[in-house]
Design a protein around this motif. Structure first.
Motif, short mmCIF file in Angstrom:
data_model
loop_
_atom_site.label_atom_id
_atom_site.label_comp_id
_atom_site.label_asym_id
_atom_site.label_seq_id
_atom_site.Cartn_x
_atom_site.Cartn_y
_atom_site.Cartn_z
N ARG A 230 0.49 0.28 1.49
CA ARG A 230 1.44 0.54 2.58
C ARG A 230 2.75 1.01 2.00
N GLY A 231 2.67 1.83 0.95
CA GLY A 231 3.88 2.36 0.32
C GLY A 231 4.46 3.51 1.12
N VAL A 232 5.22 4.35 0.45
CA VAL A 232 5.90 5.47 1.11
C VAL A 232 4.98 6.65 1.35
N GLY A 233 3.79 6.65 0.75
CA GLY A 233 2.86 7.76 0.93
C GLY A 233 3.22 8.93 0.05
N LEU A 234 2.53 10.03 0.26
CA LEU A 234 2.73 11.23 -0.54
C LEU A 234 3.03 12.42 0.34
N ARG A 235 3.78 13.36 -0.20
CA ARG A 235 4.02 14.61 0.52
C ARG A 235 2.79 15.50 0.34
N ASP A 236 2.60 16.46 1.23
CA ASP A 236 1.45 17.37 1.15
C ASP A 236 1.37 18.06 -0.21
N LEU B 95 -2.15 16.11 -7.08
CA LEU B 95 -2.24 14.74 -7.54
C LEU B 95 -3.14 14.51 -8.75
N PHE B 96 -4.25 15.21 -8.83
CA PHE B 96 -5.21 14.97 -9.90
C PHE B 96 -5.07 15.95 -11.05
N GLU B 97 -4.02 16.77 -11.04
CA GLU B 97 -3.76 17.69 -12.16
C GLU B 97 -3.19 16.90 -13.33
N ALA C 260 -7.92 11.29 -2.54
CA ALA C 260 -6.83 10.55 -1.91
C ALA C 260 -6.68 11.06 -0.49
N GLU C 261 -6.27 10.16 0.40
CA GLU C 261 -6.07 10.55 1.80
C GLU C 261 -4.93 9.72 2.39
N PRO C 262 -4.14 10.33 3.28
CA PRO C 262 -3.05 9.57 3.90
C PRO C 262 -3.60 8.53 4.88
N ASN C 263 -2.90 7.43 4.99
CA ASN C 263 -3.26 6.41 5.98
C ASN C 263 -2.77 6.84 7.35
N SER C 264 -3.29 6.23 8.39
CA SER C 264 -2.80 6.52 9.74
C SER C 264 -1.39 5.95 9.92
N GLY C 265 -1.05 4.93 9.17
CA GLY C 265 0.31 4.37 9.14
C GLY C 265 0.94 4.72 7.81
N PRO C 266 1.79 3.86 7.30
CA PRO C 266 2.43 4.16 6.01
C PRO C 266 1.44 4.06 4.85
#
Length: 94
Positions: A33-39, A45-47, A77-83
């Protein structure tokens, strides 16, 4: 998640049976539930040597993904529906 107060942070690890190319497999998900990632971060991310951390080396996810793929699995990796963000990988059963 280091920027969050201790009572705001959540790290959840789950597993579930799957199939991968028609064979038994297992998927592990690590959800925070962190800050997430920008697009832009998600795409790179995996580079190797790409990092979102001020003092990061950018090797951990690249190495992890290459190990998982070498064993016939996949990692994403995938964004959560929340944070936050969810990191997951699937490996074939032994």
């Amino acid at each position: 998640m280091a920027a969050l107060d201790e009572d705001e942070g959540l790290l959840e690890i789950t597993e579930c049976p799957e199939t991968l190319e028609g064979k038994p497999a297992a998927t592990i998900r690590v959800r925070d539930r962190g800050v997430g990632l920008r697009d832009a971060d998600t795409r790179r991310l995996f580079e190797a040597f790409y990092t979102t951390k001020p003092n990061g080396m950018g090797m951990g996810l690249a190495i992890s993904r290459s190990i998982i793929e070498a064993h016939g699995g996949r990692m994403w990796a995938e964004p959560n529906s929340g944070p936050g963000e969810t990191f997951a990988f699937t490996l074939p059963s032994a």
